[in-house]
Scaffold this motif. Structure first.
Motif, PDB file in Angstrom:
ATOM      1  N   ASP A 458       0.913  -1.358  -0.109  1.00  0.00           N
ATOM      2  CA  ASP A 458      -0.049   0.002  -0.035  1.00  0.00           C
ATOM      3  C   ASP A 458       0.943   1.320   0.041  1.00  0.00           C
ATOM      4  OD1 ASP A 458      -2.283   1.759   0.167  1.00  0.00           O
ATOM      5  OD2 ASP A 458      -1.982   1.712   2.464  1.00  0.00           O
ATOM      6  N   ASN A 459       0.526   2.003  -1.052  1.00  0.00           N
ATOM      7  CA  ASN A 459       1.316   3.485  -0.914  1.00  0.00           C
ATOM      8  C   ASN A 459       2.601   3.126  -1.361  1.00  0.00           C
ATOM      9  OD1 ASN A 459       1.530   6.213  -1.012  1.00  0.00           O
ATOM     10  ND2 ASN A 459       1.507   6.358   1.013  1.00  0.00           N
ATOM     11  N   SER A 482      -2.819  -7.984  -2.870  1.00  0.00           N
ATOM     12  CA  SER A 482      -3.433  -6.548  -2.724  1.00  0.00           C
ATOM     13  C   SER A 482      -2.236  -5.627  -3.118  1.00  0.00           C
ATOM     14  CB  SER A 482      -4.037  -6.227  -1.423  1.00  0.00           C
ATOM     15  OG  SER A 482      -4.453  -4.863  -1.467  1.00  0.00           O
ATOM     16  N   ASP A 484      -2.335  -1.409  -3.869  1.00  0.00           N
ATOM     17  CA  ASP A 484      -2.922  -0.044  -3.915  1.00  0.00           C
ATOM     18  C   ASP A 484      -2.208   1.029  -3.725  1.00  0.00           C
ATOM     19  OD1 ASP A 484      -5.330   1.527  -3.558  1.00  0.00           O
ATOM     20  OD2 ASP A 484      -5.489   1.299  -1.471  1.00  0.00           O
ATOM     21  N   ARG A 485      -2.406   1.968  -4.423  1.00  0.00           N
ATOM     22  CA  ARG A 485      -1.663   3.268  -4.532  1.00  0.00           C
ATOM     23  C   ARG A 485      -0.322   3.162  -4.943  1.00  0.00           C
ATOM     24  NH1 ARG A 485      -2.643   6.807   0.830  1.00  0.00           N
ATOM     25  NH2 ARG A 485      -2.270   4.598   1.780  1.00  0.00           N
ATOM     26  N   GLN A 487       2.774   3.840  -7.632  1.00  0.00           N
ATOM     27  CA  GLN A 487       3.407   4.679  -8.598  1.00  0.00           C
ATOM     28  C   GLN A 487       4.681   4.010  -9.107  1.00  0.00           C
ATOM     29  OE1 GLN A 487       4.182   8.360  -6.525  1.00  0.00           O
ATOM     30  NE2 GLN A 487       2.555   9.475  -7.348  1.00  0.00           N
ATOM     31  N   ASP A 507      -4.376  -2.117  -8.060  1.00  0.00           N
ATOM     32  CA  ASP A 507      -4.813  -0.733  -8.720  1.00  0.00           C
ATOM     33  C   ASP A 507      -5.168  -0.780 -10.360  1.00  0.00           C
ATOM     34  OD1 ASP A 507      -4.576   1.942  -9.690  1.00  0.00           O
ATOM     35  OD2 ASP A 507      -3.294   2.570  -7.919  1.00  0.00           O
ATOM     36  N   ARG A 508      -6.243  -0.451 -10.894  1.00  0.00           N
ATOM     37  CA  ARG A 508      -6.471  -0.725 -11.885  1.00  0.00           C
ATOM     38  C   ARG A 508      -5.587   0.142 -13.086  1.00  0.00           C
ATOM     39  NH1 ARG A 508     -13.357   0.586 -12.091  1.00  0.00           N
ATOM     40  NH2 ARG A 508     -13.670  -1.449 -11.029  1.00  0.00           N
ATOM     41  N   ARG A 509      -4.775   1.059 -12.693  1.00  0.00           N
ATOM     42  CA  ARG A 509      -3.906   1.844 -13.421  1.00  0.00           C
ATOM     43  C   ARG A 509      -2.646   0.818 -13.911  1.00  0.00           C
ATOM     44  NH1 ARG A 509      -2.081   6.598 -10.104  1.00  0.00           N
ATOM     45  NH2 ARG A 509      -2.027   5.026  -8.737  1.00  0.00           N
ATOM     46  N   ARG A 511      -2.911  -2.683 -13.634  1.00  0.00           N
ATOM     47  CA  ARG A 511      -3.169  -4.290 -13.844  1.00  0.00           C
ATOM     48  C   ARG A 511      -2.731  -4.689 -15.231  1.00  0.00           C
ATOM     49  NH1 ARG A 511      -7.052  -7.852 -10.858  1.00  0.00           N
ATOM     50  NH2 ARG A 511      -7.008  -9.710 -12.062  1.00  0.00           N
TER      51      ARG A 511
END
Length: 515
Positions: A458-459, A482, A484-485, A487, A507-509, A511
């Protein structure tokens, strides 16, 4: 709180005895030591310790000056104090360092017997304190016990305490050990604080080895070593348990902060926080075949059985090293003594890594990997920033033949400008030495995940200083993933490669499924 209370009681023992006048000071000059650097002062120092011990304990003082010595035997309730300007340094004659017999507590490293500058077995309430220096004069020293591994060949450590309780090491500087600088084996209630280590003169020059110890605090120290820096080990049946490492600056040509490689007794309740990993101050030649900036910053390894359960790593800054994070569950299966059974595959679970910033790192790629039949459980990464150098050329890939017959416990074999084109080419190597030099540059640049039961990230930021053709994140044979977030370098084309990931919340961006 229990760990802190018990360890602080070590300090209380010495403070209380001094306050009530029940101990005295025993200056080694009163026992025949002189400042003649041609003399060996082992007898005088040990006589001072013996006198202190027989009178109920106290402080043995090494005054300003240089004192050559062989093995010093520390005893119950004795504090060895090195005044500012004092230097204890090792005799060049191995006859002054008799090989000590195996202790009751058995360990992988006792094969050739034990040897040390300062030595204790089964002692209670002991300390080494002051602003002085311990110098092992280990440059060029060879092993003296044949047929055993390099770190058990009879070279003396600077400090070796076995099965001791109530230990305090405070303020001193240690350098130039012939082997591991300091080794605490099967000890309890230990505080090591405000020390300075510079260990770059021989092979196996670890900074500090915390081996099968319980209730151990290492804090506010600077460690610069040729081999591994701060090392937690479990070379016997005792676990490393309730260990706190805090406020340290660590440099290593190998692995800066490491649990491993030995894992027989396992690791439980380990907290590592507020540390800096940075390149070594040593500008000379490296003794071991490693990398100029270090191989890993943080390594967690279970490869010889045992269980790692409950690890928290927080607030770490990493400058350099080839690989910021290396988490490995494998099945080398090395026995800690010949008559022991072969250990089964170990376990790793309940690991949290947070608030880690790594920059100017190499291209090995951080990895979290188990093996088939040995999956890592419940690992969580949050607020991590990994910035690698990048600059690899697309299509400049390695082949499977590159790994044949290579030695992977050093970094000399690494193909620095090449990378694996596919995760399918990255062999499991479950019996090999656990280190990212096994693989070199992986097919991902941010995070490589394989054989993990459950993981959440995460992040997180995974980016490169120069363009990198590889995929940011690869996940293979994962039960619950998982992400998430996240970059990465190029959100338009990069993604996460998923292969046999049973449940994924990504994160959909990012996948991007593939084989």
């Amino acid at each position: 709180m229990t760990c802190l209370y018990l360890c602080l009681s070590v300090i209380h023992v010495f403070a209380q005895t001094k306050e009530h006048g029940r101990t005295g000071e025993f200056n080694i000059l009163d026992f025949g030591a002189t400042r003649d650097t041609m003399m060996v002062h082992t007898k005088a120092i040990n006589e001072a310790i013996e006198s202190c011990y027989r009178q109920g304990g106290g402080r043995v003082v090494i005054p300003p000056g240089k004192f050559k010595t062989g093995t010093i035997f520390l005893k119950d309730n004795v504090e060895l104090h090195l005044d500012n300007g004092a230097c204890l340094y090792a005799s060049e004659d191995y006859a002054d360092f008799p090989i000590q017999p195996r202790a009751v507590y058995r360990s992988l490293k006792d094969t050739g017997g034990w040897s040390a500058l300062i030595y204790a077995v089964g002692a209670r309430n002991i300390a080494v304190t002051g602003k002085g220096v311990i110098d092992g004069r280990g440059k060029g020293r060879k092993g003296r016990v044949g047929g055993v591994p390099g770190d058990a060949d009879g070279r003396p450590r600077n400090i070796l305490f076995i099965s001791c309780k109530g230990v305090r090491i405070s303020g001193i500087s240690m350098r130039n050990s012939a082997l591991w600088n300091q080794h605490y084996l099967d000890c309890e209630d230990v505080i090591v604080e405000h020390i300075h280590v510079f260990n770059h003169c021989n092979g196996n020059n670890d900074g500090i080895d915390i081996d099968g110890c319980r209730r151990f605090i290492l804090s506010d120290s600077v460690i610069d070593s040729d081999d591994d820096g701060i090392v937690l080990k479990s070379t016997g049946l005792a676990p490393c348990e309730d260990v706190v490492i805090n406020n340290c600056i660590v440099s290593s040509f190998a692995n800066a902060i490491k649990c491993g490689t030995e894992s027989t007794g396992g690791y439980k309740n380990i907290v590592i926080s507020n540390c800096i990993v940075k390149p070594s101050c040593n500008k000379g030649d490296r003794i071991i075949k490693s990398t100029p900036s270090g191989i890993t910053a943080i390594s967690l390894e279970v490869v010889d059985g045992g269980i790692m359960d409950g690890v928290s790593i927080d607030n770490i800054v990493i400058e350099g090293t080839e690989c910021p994070l290396y988490v490995r569950l494998a099945n080398r299966g090395r026995k800690y003594i010949d008559e022991a059974p072969v250990p089964p595959i170990g376990k790793m679970r309940n690991i949290q890594i947070s608030n880690v910033t790594a920059y100017d790192t190499g291209n090995f790629c951080s990895s979290i990997t188990g093996i088939p039949g040995g999956e890592i459980e419940n690992i969580y990464l949050s607020n991590v920033r990994f910035l690698n150098k990048g600059g690899l050329v697309a299509g400049n890939c390695r082949t499977a033949n590159d790994m044949q017959g290579k030695r992977h416990d050093t970094a000399g074999n690494v193909f620095r400008n090449q990378y694996w084109s596919s995760h399918r080419e990255v062999k499991e190597d479950e019996k090999g030495y656990p280190q990212p030099t096994v693989w070199g540059n992986l097919p991902s640049y941010g995070l490589f995940i394989r054989n993990v039961r459950s993981i959440a990230v995460d992040n997180a930021t995974f980016q490169s200083e120069k363009p990198d053709p590889r995929i940011p994140v690869i996940a293979v044979n994962v039960g619950n993933l998982s992400l998430d977030r996240i970059q990465v370098n190029d959100i338009s084309s990069a993604g996460v490669l998923l292969d046999n990931v049973r449940t994924a919340d990504v994160d959909r961006r990012l996948r991007k499924s593939g084989k």
